[in-house]
Design a protein around this motif. Structure first.
Motif, short mmCIF file in Angstrom:
data_model
loop_
_atom_site.label_atom_id
_atom_site.label_comp_id
_atom_site.label_asym_id
_atom_site.label_seq_id
_atom_site.Cartn_x
_atom_site.Cartn_y
_atom_site.Cartn_z
N ALA A 152 -5.08 -0.12 -5.78
CA ALA A 152 -4.65 1.18 -5.22
C ALA A 152 -3.25 1.07 -4.62
CB ALA A 152 -5.66 1.65 -4.17
N LEU A 153 -2.96 -0.03 -3.96
CA LEU A 153 -1.62 -0.22 -3.40
C LEU A 153 -0.58 -0.30 -4.52
CD1 LEU A 153 -2.31 -2.82 -0.57
CD2 LEU A 153 -1.82 -0.39 -0.30
N HIS A 154 -0.95 -0.98 -5.59
CA HIS A 154 -0.02 -1.12 -6.72
C HIS A 154 0.30 0.24 -7.36
CE1 HIS A 154 1.98 -2.88 -10.15
NE2 HIS A 154 1.22 -2.15 -10.93
N ARG A 155 -0.67 1.15 -7.37
CA ARG A 155 -0.47 2.46 -7.99
C ARG A 155 0.35 3.41 -7.13
NH1 ARG A 155 -5.89 1.53 -9.70
NH2 ARG A 155 -6.68 2.65 -7.90
N ARG A 156 0.57 3.08 -5.89
CA ARG A 156 1.32 3.97 -5.01
C ARG A 156 2.78 4.07 -5.44
NH1 ARG A 156 -0.42 4.27 1.02
NH2 ARG A 156 -2.68 4.27 0.76
N LYS A 157 3.33 5.27 -5.34
CA LYS A 157 4.74 5.45 -5.71
C LYS A 157 5.65 4.78 -4.70
CE LYS A 157 4.07 9.56 -8.37
NZ LYS A 157 4.59 10.77 -8.88
N HIS A 158 5.28 4.87 -3.41
CA HIS A 158 6.07 4.23 -2.36
C HIS A 158 5.36 2.96 -1.93
CE1 HIS A 158 8.53 3.60 1.17
NE2 HIS A 158 7.42 3.53 1.91
N GLN A 159 5.97 1.81 -2.20
CA GLN A 159 5.39 0.53 -1.81
C GLN A 159 5.74 0.23 -0.36
OE1 GLN A 159 3.39 -1.57 -3.81
NE2 GLN A 159 3.35 0.34 -4.96
N PRO A 160 4.79 -0.27 0.42
CA PRO A 160 5.08 -0.62 1.81
C PRO A 160 6.20 -1.65 1.91
CG PRO A 160 2.71 -0.70 1.38
CD PRO A 160 3.39 -0.53 0.06
N THR A 161 7.10 -1.44 2.86
CA THR A 161 8.24 -2.35 3.01
C THR A 161 8.24 -3.04 4.38
OG1 THR A 161 9.61 -0.52 3.77
CG2 THR A 161 9.70 -1.07 1.41
N THR A 162 7.33 -2.64 5.28
CA THR A 162 7.23 -3.28 6.58
C THR A 162 5.77 -3.65 6.83
OG1 THR A 162 6.79 -1.24 7.79
CG2 THR A 162 9.11 -1.85 7.49
#
Length: 177
Positions: A152-162
Protein backbone atom coordinates in the motif's frame (compact mmCIF):
# COMPACT_ATOMS: atom_id res chain seq x y z
CA UNK A 1 9.32 -4.72 10.72
CA UNK A 2 11.45 -1.97 9.22
CA UNK A 3 10.18 0.61 6.76
CA UNK A 4 12.84 2.60 4.91
CA UNK A 5 12.73 6.29 3.98
CA UNK A 6 14.81 7.53 1.06
CA UNK A 7 16.37 6.04 -2.05
CA UNK A 8 14.65 5.18 -5.30
CA UNK A 9 15.30 1.64 -6.51
CA UNK A 10 12.32 -0.68 -6.47
CA UNK A 11 12.48 -4.40 -7.23
CA UNK A 12 9.40 -6.56 -7.58
CA UNK A 13 9.35 -10.07 -6.17
CA UNK A 14 6.60 -12.28 -7.53
CA UNK A 15 5.28 -15.26 -5.60
CA UNK A 16 2.49 -17.06 -7.43
CA UNK A 17 0.94 -20.36 -8.33
CA UNK A 18 0.09 -21.60 -11.79
CA UNK A 19 -2.74 -19.51 -13.23
CA UNK A 20 -1.95 -16.42 -11.10
CA UNK A 21 0.38 -14.73 -13.57
CA UNK A 22 -1.19 -11.26 -13.34
CA UNK A 23 -2.70 -11.48 -9.86
CA UNK A 24 -1.86 -8.19 -8.04
CA UNK A 25 -1.97 -9.95 -4.64
CA UNK A 26 1.04 -12.05 -5.66
CA UNK A 27 3.42 -9.16 -6.24
CA UNK A 28 5.53 -7.99 -3.32
CA UNK A 29 7.41 -4.77 -3.83
CA UNK A 30 10.78 -4.76 -2.11
CA UNK A 31 12.54 -1.47 -1.76
CA UNK A 32 16.31 -1.60 -2.05
CA UNK A 33 17.48 1.83 -1.14
CA UNK A 34 20.83 3.39 -0.59
CA UNK A 35 21.24 6.08 2.07
CA UNK A 36 18.04 5.30 3.93
CA UNK A 37 16.47 6.05 7.29
CA UNK A 38 14.79 3.12 9.06
CA UNK A 39 11.44 3.35 10.84
CA UNK A 40 10.91 0.26 13.02
CA UNK A 41 7.34 -0.81 13.82
CA UNK A 42 5.86 -3.60 15.94
CA UNK A 43 2.33 -4.94 16.01
CA UNK A 44 0.44 -8.09 16.96
CA UNK A 45 -2.62 -9.80 15.51
CA UNK A 46 -4.88 -12.62 16.58
CA UNK A 47 -8.37 -13.91 16.06
CA UNK A 48 -10.59 -10.79 16.21
CA UNK A 49 -7.71 -8.83 17.69
CA UNK A 50 -5.17 -6.26 16.49
CA UNK A 51 -2.77 -4.55 18.89
CA UNK A 52 -1.88 -0.90 18.79
CA UNK A 53 1.01 -0.21 16.43
CA UNK A 54 4.25 0.59 18.25
CA UNK A 55 7.24 2.41 16.79
CA UNK A 56 10.60 1.32 18.17
CA UNK A 57 13.61 3.58 18.22
CA UNK A 58 16.79 1.61 17.68
CA UNK A 59 20.10 2.21 19.38
CA UNK A 60 22.00 -0.25 17.18
CA UNK A 61 24.06 0.27 14.05
CA UNK A 62 22.26 2.44 11.45
CA UNK A 63 19.20 2.77 13.70
CA UNK A 64 18.58 -0.96 14.03
CA UNK A 65 16.75 -1.97 17.17
CA UNK A 66 18.46 -4.31 19.59
CA UNK A 67 17.28 -6.81 22.17
CA UNK A 68 17.55 -4.12 24.85
CA UNK A 69 15.41 -1.75 22.73
CA UNK A 70 12.82 -4.50 22.18
CA UNK A 71 12.68 -5.31 25.89
CA UNK A 72 12.46 -1.66 26.99
CA UNK A 73 10.03 -0.43 24.33
CA UNK A 74 7.79 -3.45 23.61
CA UNK A 75 8.02 -6.37 26.02
CA UNK A 76 8.21 -4.65 29.41
CA UNK A 77 5.67 -1.84 28.88
CA UNK A 78 3.18 -3.43 26.47
CA UNK A 79 3.26 -7.20 25.97
CA UNK A 80 1.40 -8.28 29.12
CA UNK A 81 -1.47 -5.88 28.36
CA UNK A 82 -1.61 -7.12 24.76
CA UNK A 83 -1.61 -10.78 25.83
CA UNK A 84 -4.32 -10.08 28.45
CA UNK A 85 -6.50 -8.28 25.87
CA UNK A 86 -6.10 -11.14 23.40
CA UNK A 87 -6.72 -13.71 26.16
CA UNK A 88 -10.12 -12.15 26.84
CA UNK A 89 -11.10 -12.80 23.22
CA UNK A 90 -9.51 -16.26 23.22
CA UNK A 91 -11.46 -17.30 26.34
CA UNK A 92 -14.76 -16.41 24.65
CA UNK A 93 -13.97 -19.03 22.02
CA UNK A 94 -12.44 -21.70 24.28
CA UNK A 95 -12.52 -20.97 28.02
CA UNK A 96 -9.58 -23.24 28.85
CA UNK A 97 -7.33 -22.01 26.01
CA UNK A 98 -4.34 -19.78 26.63
CA UNK A 99 -3.23 -17.32 23.95
CA UNK A 100 -0.15 -18.26 21.97
CA UNK A 101 2.67 -15.78 21.44
CA UNK A 102 4.69 -15.95 18.22
CA UNK A 103 7.56 -13.74 17.13
CA UNK A 104 9.17 -13.51 13.72
CA UNK A 105 12.82 -14.25 13.03
CA UNK A 106 14.19 -10.82 13.98
CA UNK A 107 17.33 -11.33 16.07
CA UNK A 108 16.28 -8.48 18.36
CA UNK A 109 13.50 -10.71 19.71
CA UNK A 110 16.10 -13.03 21.18
CA UNK A 111 14.24 -16.24 20.38
CA UNK A 112 17.34 -18.34 19.63
CA UNK A 113 18.83 -18.24 23.11
CA UNK A 114 17.55 -18.63 26.65
CA UNK A 115 20.23 -16.42 28.17
CA UNK A 116 19.53 -13.07 26.51
CA UNK A 117 17.55 -10.29 28.20
CA UNK A 118 14.33 -10.85 26.19
CA UNK A 119 14.25 -14.61 26.80
CA UNK A 120 14.91 -14.12 30.52
CA UNK A 121 12.12 -11.55 30.74
CA UNK A 122 9.62 -13.81 28.91
CA UNK A 123 10.54 -16.74 31.18
CA UNK A 124 10.18 -14.61 34.32
CA UNK A 125 6.71 -13.52 33.17
CA UNK A 126 5.54 -16.98 32.09
CA UNK A 127 5.35 -16.15 28.38
CA UNK A 128 6.05 -19.19 26.24
CA UNK A 129 6.82 -18.68 22.57
CA UNK A 130 5.03 -20.75 19.98
CA UNK A 131 7.72 -22.82 18.25
CA UNK A 132 8.03 -22.26 14.52
CA UNK A 133 10.78 -22.03 11.91
CA UNK A 134 12.23 -18.52 12.02
CA UNK A 135 12.87 -18.42 8.29
CA UNK A 136 9.31 -19.30 7.24
CA UNK A 137 7.36 -16.05 6.95
CA UNK A 138 4.49 -17.97 5.32
CA UNK A 139 3.83 -19.61 8.71
CA UNK A 140 3.59 -16.32 10.60
CA UNK A 141 0.32 -14.43 9.90
CA UNK A 142 1.71 -11.00 10.83
CA UNK A 143 4.05 -11.15 7.83
CA UNK A 144 1.04 -10.90 5.51
CA UNK A 145 0.02 -7.69 7.29
CA UNK A 146 3.48 -6.15 6.88
CA UNK A 147 3.47 -7.16 3.21
CA UNK A 148 0.07 -5.54 2.68
CA UNK A 149 1.25 -2.32 4.34
CA UNK A 150 4.44 -2.19 2.26
CA UNK A 151 2.45 -2.74 -0.95
CA UNK A 152 0.00 0.00 0.00
CA UNK A 153 2.86 2.39 0.75
CA UNK A 154 4.46 1.56 -2.58
CA UNK A 155 1.22 2.41 -4.42
CA UNK A 156 0.99 5.86 -2.87
CA UNK A 157 1.63 8.77 -5.21
CA UNK A 158 3.43 10.71 -2.48
CA UNK A 159 6.14 8.64 -0.79
CA UNK A 160 6.96 9.54 2.83
CA UNK A 161 10.17 11.56 3.07
CA UNK A 162 10.42 12.03 6.86
CA UNK A 163 10.10 9.74 9.86
CA UNK A 164 6.89 11.51 10.93
CA UNK A 165 5.34 11.06 7.46
CA UNK A 166 6.35 7.39 7.38
CA UNK A 167 4.91 6.76 10.84
CA UNK A 168 1.65 8.47 9.87
CA UNK A 169 1.40 6.49 6.61
CA UNK A 170 2.19 3.14 8.28
CA UNK A 171 -0.31 3.86 11.08
CA UNK A 172 -2.99 4.73 8.51
CA UNK A 173 -2.39 1.44 6.65
CA UNK A 174 -2.29 -0.54 9.94
CA UNK A 175 -5.66 0.91 10.95
CA UNK A 176 -7.07 -0.04 7.53
CA UNK A 177 -6.34 -3.73 8.18
Amino acid sequence: VTFLIGGRTVKEKVTRKRGERTCENCIQHQLYRGHTTPVNAWGAIGYRYKSPLLFIYGSGKSGAFTQKDYLAQVLAPHIQLIIDAFAAITHQLRPAAEPLFMEDGNSAHGYKSTSNCCAKWRTAHGIILMPHPSTSPDMNPIEKCWRRIKQALHRRKHQPTTEAEMQAAVTEEWEAI
